[in-house]
Design an enzyme around this catalytic site. Structure first.
Site, PDB file in Angstrom:
ATOM      1  N   GLY A 128       0.627  -5.044   1.078  1.00 21.06           N
ATOM      2  CA  GLY A 128      -0.508  -5.135   0.150  1.00 21.06           C
ATOM      3  C   GLY A 128      -0.106  -5.757  -1.174  1.00 21.06           C
ATOM      4  N   ALA A 179       0.849  -1.192   0.000  1.00 22.72           N
ATOM      5  CA  ALA A 179       0.000   0.000   0.000  1.00 22.72           C
ATOM      6  C   ALA A 179       0.886   1.243   0.000  1.00 22.72           C
ATOM      7  CB  ALA A 179      -0.883  -0.001   1.237  1.00 22.72           C
TER       8      ALA A 179
HETATM    9  C1  LIG Z   1      -2.973  -2.954   3.372  1.00 29.72           C
HETATM   10  C2  LIG Z   1      -1.608  -3.453   3.597  1.00 29.72           C
HETATM   11  O1  LIG Z   1      -1.741  -4.590   4.367  1.00 29.72           O
HETATM   12  C3  LIG Z   1      -0.730  -2.538   4.367  1.00 29.72           C
HETATM   13  C4  LIG Z   1      -1.385  -1.416   4.983  1.00 29.72           C
HETATM   14  C5  LIG Z   1       0.513  -2.214   3.608  1.00 29.72           C
HETATM   15  O2  LIG Z   1       0.754  -2.655   2.533  1.00 29.72           O
HETATM   16  S1  LIG Z   1       1.589  -1.171   4.419  1.00 29.72           S
HETATM   17  C6  LIG Z   1       3.025  -1.126   3.369  1.00 29.72           C
HETATM   18  C7  LIG Z   1       3.810  -2.380   3.539  1.00 29.72           C
HETATM   19  N1  LIG Z   1       5.029  -2.258   2.757  1.00 29.72           N
HETATM   20  C8  LIG Z   1       6.195  -2.017   3.359  1.00 29.72           C
HETATM   21  O3  LIG Z   1       6.294  -1.890   4.549  1.00 29.72           O
HETATM   22  C9  LIG Z   1       7.423  -1.905   2.471  1.00 29.72           C
HETATM   23  C10 LIG Z   1       8.029  -0.566   2.656  1.00 29.72           C
HETATM   24  N2  LIG Z   1       9.151  -0.349   1.746  1.00 29.72           N
HETATM   25  C11 LIG Z   1      10.346  -0.945   1.993  1.00 29.72           C
HETATM   26  O4  LIG Z   1      10.551  -1.717   2.904  1.00 29.72           O
HETATM   27  C12 LIG Z   1      11.465  -0.574   1.071  1.00 29.72           C
HETATM   28  O5  LIG Z   1      11.222   0.680   0.556  1.00 29.72           O
HETATM   29  C13 LIG Z   1      11.631  -1.551  -0.099  1.00 29.72           C
HETATM   30  C14 LIG Z   1      10.371  -1.721  -0.829  1.00 29.72           C
HETATM   31  C15 LIG Z   1      12.166  -2.869   0.434  1.00 29.72           C
HETATM   32  C16 LIG Z   1      12.697  -0.934  -1.092  1.00 29.72           C
HETATM   33  O6  LIG Z   1      13.815  -0.620  -0.367  1.00 29.72           O
HETATM   34  P1  LIG Z   1      15.011   0.228  -1.063  1.00 29.72           P
HETATM   35  O7  LIG Z   1      16.054   0.371  -0.046  1.00 29.72           O
HETATM   36  O8  LIG Z   1      15.329  -0.385  -2.331  1.00 29.72           O
HETATM   37  O9  LIG Z   1      14.391   1.661  -1.426  1.00 29.72           O
HETATM   38  P2  LIG Z   1      13.803   2.724  -0.425  1.00 29.72           P
HETATM   39  O10 LIG Z   1      14.712   3.891  -0.327  1.00 29.72           O
HETATM   40  O11 LIG Z   1      13.393   2.079   0.822  1.00 29.72           O
HETATM   41  O12 LIG Z   1      12.468   3.152  -1.192  1.00 29.72           O
HETATM   42  C17 LIG Z   1      12.552   3.883  -2.397  1.00 29.72           C
HETATM   43  C18 LIG Z   1      11.518   4.969  -2.344  1.00 29.72           C
HETATM   44  O13 LIG Z   1      10.224   4.343  -2.348  1.00 29.72           O
HETATM   45  C19 LIG Z   1       9.449   4.808  -1.255  1.00 29.72           C
HETATM   46  N3  LIG Z   1       8.599   3.700  -0.798  1.00 29.72           N
HETATM   47  C20 LIG Z   1       8.969   2.445  -0.568  1.00 29.72           C
HETATM   48  N4  LIG Z   1       7.915   1.687  -0.193  1.00 29.72           N
HETATM   49  C21 LIG Z   1       6.844   2.511  -0.194  1.00 29.72           C
HETATM   50  C22 LIG Z   1       5.452   2.326   0.094  1.00 29.72           C
HETATM   51  N5  LIG Z   1       4.950   1.145   0.453  1.00 29.72           N
HETATM   52  N6  LIG Z   1       4.636   3.399   0.000  1.00 29.72           N
HETATM   53  C23 LIG Z   1       5.134   4.611  -0.378  1.00 29.72           C
HETATM   54  N7  LIG Z   1       6.457   4.852  -0.669  1.00 29.72           N
HETATM   55  C24 LIG Z   1       7.280   3.805  -0.580  1.00 29.72           C
HETATM   56  C25 LIG Z   1      10.495   5.208  -0.203  1.00 29.72           C
HETATM   57  O14 LIG Z   1       9.978   6.136   0.693  1.00 29.72           O
HETATM   58  C26 LIG Z   1      11.584   5.807  -1.083  1.00 29.72           C
HETATM   59  O15 LIG Z   1      11.162   7.088  -1.415  1.00 29.72           O
HETATM   60  P3  LIG Z   1      12.194   8.236  -1.447  1.00 29.72           P
HETATM   61  O16 LIG Z   1      12.888   8.235  -0.138  1.00 29.72           O
HETATM   62  O17 LIG Z   1      13.166   7.934  -2.550  1.00 29.72           O
HETATM   63  O18 LIG Z   1      11.388   9.463  -1.673  1.00 29.72           O
END
Ligand SMILES: C[C@H](O)[C@H](C)C(=O)SCCNC(=O)CCNC(=O)[C@H](O)C(C)(C)COP(=O)([O-])OP(=O)([O-])OC[C@H]1O[C@@H](n2cnc3c(N)ncnc32)[C@H](O)[C@@H]1OP(=O)([O-])[O-]
Length: 719
Positions: A100, A61
């Site tokens: 998500g 998400a």
């Molecule tokens: C309903 C549902 O159940 C629920 C409620 C959800 O789904 S809740 C959401 C659950 N998902 C997560 O917890 C995964 C979160 N992301 C990560 O763990 C990591 O990002 C990555 C995927 C392993 C990549 O790592 P990276 O090291 O290669 O790059 P990065 O620097 O981290 O990320 C690169 C850029 O992408 C942005 N970004 C990454 N994931 C994002 C996300 N889910 N939403 C928005 N922005 C995101 C991040 O801020 C950065 O932006 P900027 O700083 O460049 O402006």
């Protein structure tokens, strides 16, 4: 958005397009809904493949949407529609499928993953739970024990482990989308009822109640007050005990509670703060995107005590060639053994070969002549460090970066010992250096952006969260720790006990209270620093004078304990007693209570009842106040830097965001008012006097923390 194309004649290909991680934003969700309708309506289309652009399935998400009004098609019905589809839908998972993103894949009828892909449900790290059916579908697909593990830890699993779990149906080393399209063609027209996970029974091990009890106890023990891990267990329990729809209702209820909690706001802030600290800047205007690092291939570590050994292991494990130097022969042999053991244990845990051959040991500083970067980790004594920097400057090839692991001494004084002070920075590791994630990269007035960029990049390569900070006494972390420790000692003088203060701080969420932490790190470390600063008056027994230093209140309690050899765990006696030197189980010590009573009597101090609130406010607000001073001085570029340092370096509870974020949850005006209250009561304690920046932020209506950098810039430009 999501792009729809028809491939191989009969396969509808839906490509998620929202760089960099194809987060399921409103536009992407709308694209998926529209594309599915097209695929299901086109008679030529017999099956569907969903994939992500740029070799990434989806990061889940869109966290950026959480703070605002949610718009666009909701995730849950979107995934339900895919699961209910009359044509097979295959998820082609490349890179990552998280949160998500994995829940979307669990709604598909088949999952094909690239062998290098990783999948997981990390919502718990954001103070949430898998709220798009993940907590109900995953247990039905892979079983309750495995689902409980993945959902309560948020850990990612490799494609191979996912295949073993049955989480994916096939893995490939080839182009995953092509493999998925062929697979989709093969399963076209096959019955799908048996592929709709929500219809699966949730198979439970015979001792499922015992399992849930055990997991809930573990989660409660390690959560330190975080609520999401507990809700995750409750959601999976619903899957194990309720029909799917009722389980989904329970998931929705639990998610609603978490979504509106302060903890998820803190953890979302923390998620973006972790990314913000990588975009470092210096008061000179130099920045992360304008300062290119120089590659480091070979590094050296000078001094193989506890810290030097950990730093050597961290470098070798990350694949760097390391020259490890210890001038004392006996120390060198012991270090070699210790380092080999740490490397072997680490390699065993990670299932790789130990990087023993990466390290060359030596006892002569000449052996570092050809390295690219040196990290000095000798005893915390300025005179000794200056001598080492003079030697390094003479021995090392031109252009070698000289870094010090000092935990608070003046970097600029070390830089002045060298031919190239612009190549000198601090690289402050935290014990154990091969485990703790935090690295303070400290720049002095002469440090070049090239040196900062190189140290920051090296930190990232060895798996550290690196934060660039300015040069001042104690840098950021230890500078803020001083008023925190000071208040804790004053509270003892006024009637509290170490057990009570620690209990309050541990209930707040710290892994260890201030006195247990001091016993762990050794009371003699701070004592030696205070002696070097001329603060210690040996054998100070009575009289006001012993509790004042340059007109400031000072508590000699720690000095008095050290004068009696009570250094903490290492001597078996400190603020607590331990079974024997080195043991870690702290027990209240009646001797210390009577010592405190005598001390108060000697100083005509009357013990009074001190409550939780006062302990929290005095210890945390004095620390936060110092944080504002650090921002005012430009030592830290923004509040995120401070919060990342305190969570990764000082076990500040992550679900409270960090000291500066916590101040916003309390309310800056409340923090200001309480500091004024305590400063009035203790005018001889400058660390309680509210910082101007705090006053200015309150005066400007307490703007959200994301706006502080602008206010700080304005305040600093007026200085
Ligand atoms: C309903 C549902 O159940 C629920 C409620 C959800 O789904 S809740 C959401 C659950 N998902 C997560 O917890 C995964 C979160 N992301 C990560 O763990 C990591 O990002 C990555 C995927 C392993 C990549 O790592 P990276 O090291 O290669 O790059 P990065 O620097 O981290 O990320 C690169 C850029 O992408 C942005 N970004 C990454 N994931 C994002 C996300 N889910 N939403 C928005 N922005 C995101 C991040 O801020 C950065 O932006 P900027 O700083 O460049 O402006």
């Amino acid at each position: 958005m999501a792009q729809y194309t028809r491939v191989s004649g009969s396969v509808g290909l839906i490509t998620l397009q929202s760089p960099p991680v194809n987060a399921l934003s409103a536009a992407v969700r709308q694209g998926i809904v529209d594309s599915m309708q097209r695929a299901l309506s086109e008679p030529e289309v017999k099956s569907v493949v969903i994939c992500g652009q740029n070799g990434i399935f989806s990061g889940g998400a869109d966290i950026k949407e959480f703070g605002g009004q949610m718009s666009g098609p909701p995730l849950i019905p979107m995934i339900h529609a895919i699961e209910a589809a009359s044509k097979p839908v295959v998820a082609a998972i490349e890179g990552i499928a998280l949160g998500g993103g994995l829940e979307l894949a669990l709604g598909c009828h088949y999952r094909i993953a690239h062998s290098k892909a990783r999948v997981g449900l990390p919502e718990v790290t954001l103070g949430l739970l898998p709220g798009a059916g993940g907590s109900q579908r995953l247990p039905r697909l892979i079983g309750v024990p495995a689902a409980l593990d993945l959902i309560t830890t948020g850990r990612y699993v490799t494609a191979a482990e996912a295949l073993k779990f049955g989480l994916v149906d096939q893995i490939t080393d080839h182009n995953t989308v092509n493999v998925a399209v062929k697979f989709a063609q093969r399963v076209a027209g096959q019955p799908l009822d048996a592929r709709r996970i929500s219809t699966y029974p949730c198979l439970c091990p015979p001792d499922v109640d015992v399992l849930f009890e055990e997991v809930m106890q573990r989660v409660r023990r390690t959560a330190r007050g975080a609520i999401a891990p507990i809700a995750c267990v409750q959601a999976v329990r619903a899957a194990a005990t309720l029909p799917y729809n009722q389980g989904m209702e329970r998931e929705r209820e639990l998610m609603a509670t978490l979504f509106t909690s302060g903890q998820t706001r803190a953890l979302q802030y923390f998620f973006f703060a972790q990314r913000a600290v990588g975009r470092w800047s210096m008061p000179s205007g130099a920045r992360w995107d304008t300062s290119k690092p120089r590659p480091v291939h070979k590094a050296a570590v000078i001094g193989l005590g506890t810290m030097g050994r950990g730093i050597t292991v961290a470098l070798a494990q990350a694949g760097f060639s390391v020259v490890a130097v210890e001038t004392q022969e006996k120390q060198l042999m012991e270090a070699k053994q210790a380092i080999s053991g740490m490397l072997e244990r680490g390699a065993k845990r990670r299932g790789v070969a130990p990087a023993l051959d990466k390290i060359n040991y030596g006892c002569n500083i000449q052996s570092v002549a050809d390295v690219d970067l040196v990290i000095e980790a000798v005893f915390e004594d300025m005179a000794l460090k200056k001598k080492v920097f003079q030697q390094l400057s003479a021995v090392c090839k031109a252009g070698t970066f000289l870094c010090s692991n000092t935990s608070g001494l003046d970097i600029d004084q070390l830089a002045c010992q060298t031919r190239n002070p612009e190549l000198v920075v601090g690289m402050h590791f935290f014990a154990p250096a091969h485990v703790m994630k935090l690295l303070e990269v400290v720049y002095g007035p002469k440090s070049s952006p090239l040196a900062v960029a190189t140290a920051m990049q090296l930190g990232k390569k060895i798996g550290k969260v690196s934060v660039a900070v300015g040069n001042c006494r104690g840098f950021v972390g230890n500078r803020m720790l001083k008023p925190y420790l000071e208040q804790a000692l004053f509270l003892l003088e006024e009637g509290a006990t170490p057990e009570f203060v620690d209990q309050v701080l541990e209930e707040f969420g710290f892994a260890m209270g201030v006195f247990r932490m001091s016993d762990l790190s050794g009371l003699d470390v701070g004592w030696k620093v205070r002696m070097a600063d001329g603060l210690v008056v040996p054998n100070s027994t009575t009289g006001q004078a012993t509790r004042l230093r340059q007109g400031r209140r000072y508590s000699p309690l720690g000095d008095l304990l050290c004068e009696q050899g009570r250094f903490g765990q290492k001597t078996g006696r400190g603020w607590y007693q331990y079974n024997k030197p080195g043991s870690q189980v702290a027990k209240p010590d009646p001797w210390l209570h009577s010592f405190l009573d005598e001390y108060r009597a000697r100083h005509t101090l009357v013990a009074r009842r001190i409550d939780h609130q006062e302990v929290l406010e005095r210890c945390l607000y004095s620390m936060i106040n110092e944080g504002f001073r650090i921002l005012e001085d430009g030592i830290a570029a923004g509040p995120e830097d401070i919060d990342i340092i305190y969570v990764f370096g000082y076990s500040w509870p992550r679900h409270r965001g960090g000291p500066m974020f916590y101040a916003t949850t309390v309310g800056l005006n409340k923090v200001l008012e309480r500091l004024e209250h305590y400063h009035q009561a203790h005018p001889d304690v400058p660390s309680l006097q509210p910082c101007d920046l705090l006053r200015k932020l309150v005066a400007s209506g307490s703007p959200p923390i994301q706006k502080w950098r602008e206010v700080i810039k304005k305040v600093r430009s007026q200085l």
